[in-house]
Design a protein around this motif. Structure first.
Motif, PDB file in Angstrom:
ATOM      1  N   VAL A   4      38.113  45.306  69.092  1.00  0.00           N
ATOM      2  CA  VAL A   4      39.226  44.985  69.973  1.00  0.00           C
ATOM      3  C   VAL A   4      39.131  45.866  71.209  1.00  0.00           C
ATOM      4  O   VAL A   4      39.030  47.088  71.085  1.00  0.00           O
ATOM      5  CB  VAL A   4      40.573  45.214  69.256  1.00  0.00           C
ATOM      6  CG1 VAL A   4      41.731  44.886  70.193  1.00  0.00           C
ATOM      7  CG2 VAL A   4      40.645  44.382  67.982  1.00  0.00           C
ATOM      8  N   LEU A  90      49.384  49.350  71.777  1.00  0.00           N
ATOM      9  CA  LEU A  90      48.264  48.988  70.934  1.00  0.00           C
ATOM     10  C   LEU A  90      48.190  47.483  70.752  1.00  0.00           C
ATOM     11  O   LEU A  90      49.201  46.819  70.548  1.00  0.00           O
ATOM     12  CB  LEU A  90      48.391  49.640  69.553  1.00  0.00           C
ATOM     13  CG  LEU A  90      48.348  51.160  69.511  1.00  0.00           C
ATOM     14  CD1 LEU A  90      48.768  51.662  68.135  1.00  0.00           C
ATOM     15  CD2 LEU A  90      46.963  51.660  69.851  1.00  0.00           C
ATOM     16  N   LEU A 105      44.048  43.728  59.977  1.00  0.00           N
ATOM     17  CA  LEU A 105      44.302  43.983  61.388  1.00  0.00           C
ATOM     18  C   LEU A 105      43.303  44.991  61.917  1.00  0.00           C
ATOM     19  O   LEU A 105      43.110  46.045  61.312  1.00  0.00           O
ATOM     20  CB  LEU A 105      45.707  44.529  61.589  1.00  0.00           C
ATOM     21  CG  LEU A 105      46.887  43.554  61.585  1.00  0.00           C
ATOM     22  CD1 LEU A 105      48.163  44.306  61.888  1.00  0.00           C
ATOM     23  CD2 LEU A 105      46.684  42.444  62.585  1.00  0.00           C
ATOM     24  N   PHE A 107      42.591  47.303  65.258  1.00  0.00           N
ATOM     25  CA  PHE A 107      43.308  47.812  66.418  1.00  0.00           C
ATOM     26  C   PHE A 107      42.351  48.229  67.522  1.00  0.00           C
ATOM     27  O   PHE A 107      41.235  48.695  67.262  1.00  0.00           O
ATOM     28  CB  PHE A 107      44.153  49.031  66.029  1.00  0.00           C
ATOM     29  CG  PHE A 107      45.405  48.691  65.291  1.00  0.00           C
ATOM     30  CD1 PHE A 107      45.391  48.447  63.927  1.00  0.00           C
ATOM     31  CD2 PHE A 107      46.615  48.607  65.965  1.00  0.00           C
ATOM     32  CE1 PHE A 107      46.549  48.138  63.246  1.00  0.00           C
ATOM     33  CE2 PHE A 107      47.783  48.295  65.291  1.00  0.00           C
ATOM     34  CZ  PHE A 107      47.749  48.054  63.932  1.00  0.00           C
ATOM     35  N   GLY A 108      42.824  48.100  68.770  1.00  0.00           N
ATOM     36  CA  GLY A 108      42.127  48.680  69.890  1.00  0.00           C
ATOM     37  C   GLY A 108      42.537  50.128  70.072  1.00  0.00           C
ATOM     38  O   GLY A 108      43.373  50.650  69.315  1.00  0.00           O
ATOM     39  N   GLU A 109      41.967  50.781  71.087  1.00  0.00           N
ATOM     40  CA  GLU A 109      42.275  52.184  71.322  1.00  0.00           C
ATOM     41  C   GLU A 109      43.550  52.373  72.136  1.00  0.00           C
ATOM     42  O   GLU A 109      44.011  53.495  72.299  1.00  0.00           O
ATOM     43  CB  GLU A 109      41.100  52.871  72.003  1.00  0.00           C
ATOM     44  CG  GLU A 109      39.871  52.960  71.099  1.00  0.00           C
ATOM     45  CD  GLU A 109      38.779  53.819  71.690  1.00  0.00           C
ATOM     46  OE1 GLU A 109      37.725  53.949  71.036  1.00  0.00           O
ATOM     47  OE2 GLU A 109      38.970  54.361  72.791  1.00  0.00           O
ATOM     48  N   GLY A 110      44.102  51.303  72.635  1.00  0.00           N
ATOM     49  CA  GLY A 110      45.385  51.388  73.291  1.00  0.00           C
ATOM     50  C   GLY A 110      45.329  51.607  74.786  1.00  0.00           C
ATOM     51  O   GLY A 110      44.314  52.021  75.343  1.00  0.00           O
TER      52      GLY A 110
ATOM     53  N   TYR B  37      47.000  53.608  57.168  1.00  0.00           N
ATOM     54  CA  TYR B  37      46.159  53.633  58.342  1.00  0.00           C
ATOM     55  C   TYR B  37      45.951  55.073  58.778  1.00  0.00           C
ATOM     56  O   TYR B  37      46.837  55.927  58.623  1.00  0.00           O
ATOM     57  CB  TYR B  37      46.802  52.859  59.497  1.00  0.00           C
ATOM     58  CG  TYR B  37      46.606  51.367  59.446  1.00  0.00           C
ATOM     59  CD1 TYR B  37      47.494  50.553  58.751  1.00  0.00           C
ATOM     60  CD2 TYR B  37      45.531  50.760  60.093  1.00  0.00           C
ATOM     61  CE1 TYR B  37      47.322  49.177  58.705  1.00  0.00           C
ATOM     62  CE2 TYR B  37      45.350  49.382  60.049  1.00  0.00           C
ATOM     63  CZ  TYR B  37      46.245  48.599  59.355  1.00  0.00           C
ATOM     64  OH  TYR B  37      46.072  47.238  59.312  1.00  0.00           O
ATOM     65  N   SER B  42      41.314  60.009  68.805  1.00  0.00           N
ATOM     66  CA  SER B  42      40.765  58.941  69.649  1.00  0.00           C
ATOM     67  C   SER B  42      41.738  57.777  69.797  1.00  0.00           C
ATOM     68  O   SER B  42      41.506  56.879  70.597  1.00  0.00           O
ATOM     69  CB  SER B  42      39.450  58.422  69.064  1.00  0.00           C
ATOM     70  OG  SER B  42      39.692  57.741  67.839  1.00  0.00           O
ATOM     71  N   ARG B  43      42.809  57.784  69.005  1.00  0.00           N
ATOM     72  CA  ARG B  43      43.923  56.830  69.078  1.00  0.00           C
ATOM     73  C   ARG B  43      43.708  55.534  68.313  1.00  0.00           C
ATOM     74  O   ARG B  43      44.664  54.817  68.046  1.00  0.00           O
ATOM     75  CB  ARG B  43      44.289  56.480  70.525  1.00  0.00           C
ATOM     76  CG  ARG B  43      44.500  57.669  71.408  1.00  0.00           C
ATOM     77  CD  ARG B  43      44.970  57.331  72.798  1.00  0.00           C
ATOM     78  NE  ARG B  43      44.299  56.233  73.429  1.00  0.00           N
ATOM     79  CZ  ARG B  43      44.319  56.041  74.754  1.00  0.00           C
ATOM     80  NH1 ARG B  43      44.967  56.889  75.525  1.00  0.00           N
ATOM     81  NH2 ARG B  43      43.717  55.011  75.272  1.00  0.00           N
ATOM     82  N   GLN B  44      42.471  55.187  67.984  1.00  0.00           N
ATOM     83  CA  GLN B  44      42.262  53.890  67.337  1.00  0.00           C
ATOM     84  C   GLN B  44      42.714  53.933  65.886  1.00  0.00           C
ATOM     85  O   GLN B  44      42.259  54.754  65.108  1.00  0.00           O
ATOM     86  CB  GLN B  44      40.798  53.495  67.420  1.00  0.00           C
ATOM     87  CG  GLN B  44      40.531  52.086  66.931  1.00  0.00           C
ATOM     88  CD  GLN B  44      39.136  51.615  67.280  1.00  0.00           C
ATOM     89  OE1 GLN B  44      38.252  52.428  67.504  1.00  0.00           O
ATOM     90  NE2 GLN B  44      38.942  50.313  67.334  1.00  0.00           N
ATOM     91  N   MET B  45      43.591  53.042  65.540  1.00  0.00           N
ATOM     92  CA  MET B  45      44.121  52.932  64.192  1.00  0.00           C
ATOM     93  C   MET B  45      43.069  52.290  63.291  1.00  0.00           C
ATOM     94  O   MET B  45      42.548  51.214  63.601  1.00  0.00           O
ATOM     95  CB  MET B  45      45.380  52.069  64.236  1.00  0.00           C
ATOM     96  CG  MET B  45      46.309  52.229  63.082  1.00  0.00           C
ATOM     97  SD  MET B  45      47.375  53.667  63.214  1.00  0.00           S
ATOM     98  CE  MET B  45      48.493  53.125  64.481  1.00  0.00           C
ATOM     99  N   GLY B 102      50.207  37.946  58.887  1.00  0.00           N
ATOM    100  CA  GLY B 102      49.541  39.238  58.825  1.00  0.00           C
ATOM    101  C   GLY B 102      49.761  40.157  59.994  1.00  0.00           C
ATOM    102  O   GLY B 102      49.280  41.274  60.010  1.00  0.00           O
ATOM    103  N   LEU B 105      53.383  44.449  61.146  1.00  0.00           N
ATOM    104  CA  LEU B 105      53.410  45.620  60.281  1.00  0.00           C
ATOM    105  C   LEU B 105      54.619  46.467  60.611  1.00  0.00           C
ATOM    106  O   LEU B 105      54.948  46.651  61.789  1.00  0.00           O
ATOM    107  CB  LEU B 105      52.148  46.454  60.460  1.00  0.00           C
ATOM    108  CG  LEU B 105      50.829  45.889  59.922  1.00  0.00           C
ATOM    109  CD1 LEU B 105      49.676  46.791  60.317  1.00  0.00           C
ATOM    110  CD2 LEU B 105      50.881  45.741  58.417  1.00  0.00           C
TER     111      LEU B 105
END
Lengths: 116, 117
Positions: A4, A90, A105, A107-110, B37, B42-45, B102, B105
């Motif tokens: 993403v 995000l 899901l 996720f991207g880095e935002g 999670y 780096s912020r990516q979940m 889905g 969340l």
């Protein structure tokens, strides 16, 4: 295989302005969800797009709007920015059609938005 | 409305030791999913582990396992043989079952895990 991707990674706006954030889902994914994550908090669901329509929406005002394009990419628009809109935004994608409703899901880095 | 609560804002563990992160949730649904999670700086979940409510067996993924207590609405994460790379913010999350696509969340407030060498 690209995951993403979101753009821009960082941006600064002033109160009252408008912002557009962009998201490209993971290859093979058809559903995009947007979340707002304030500093030190868990993400909060804004809305979800599937087949170019908003399917679910969280508790966010109409200033928050979105769009999904035929190639499944998506935009988040926020109008009349407030200081409280400063957050990490995000994007997450999933393969609804392939996974029957519960694909994982990704996720991207935002996009980090700062409103001054 | 569904809620997710993580009562431990911060946790610390020695490298190679075991740590357990707590999560409780509230729902009236019988069909749902629970997730842990990981969000590094780096912020990516990143998805760590997932549990379907209808499955009685606790999910495991290598060094990560959960203790799912459906009646108590508790969903804890155990990390065994902790590594420096495990240091991150961990979020517990809930997802309704059928008809949800889905995407929605509900996250807890997070637990910041530090790993000491």
């Amino acid at each position: 295989d690209a995951g993403v991707t979101q753009s821009p990674t960082h941006l600064i706006k002033t109160r009252g302005q408008q912002v557009t954030l962009r998201c490209s889902p993971k290859s093979g994914h058809d559903t995009v969800s947007w979340y707002q994550q304030a500093l030190g908090q868990g993400p909060q669901f804004i809305f979800q797009y599937y087949e170019e329509e908003e399917r679910q929406r969280g508790n966010f005002p109409d200033r928050f709007s979105g769009h999904q394009f035929p190639n499944y990419s998506s935009e988040l628009n926020v109008n009349a920015l407030l200081l409280g809109d400063s957050a990490l935004y995000l994007c997450a994608s999933s393969a609804f059609r392939l996974a029957g409703g519960h694909g994982e899901l990704f996720f991207g880095e935002g996009s980090r938005l700062t409103v001054l | 409305a569904q809620t997710v609560t993580q009562s431990q804002p911060e946790m610390s563990v020695q490298e190679a030791e075991t740590v357990t992160l707590s999560c409780t949730y509230d729902t009236s649904e019988s069909d749902y999913y629970l997730f842990w999670y990981k969000q590094p700086p780096s912020r990516q979940m990143i998805l760590v582990i997932r549990q379907e409510a209808y499955k009685q067996q606790n999910a495991t993924e290598n060094r990560f396992s959960v203790n799912f207590q459906k009646a108590a609405k508790s969903f804890s994460l155990k990390i065994s043989d902790s590594q420096l790379g495990d240091a991150a913010m961990y979020f517990c999350a809930y997802n309704r079952g059928q008809g949800n696509q889905g995407g929605k969340l509900i996250f807890g407030q997070g637990t910041e895990l530090s790993v000491k060498p």
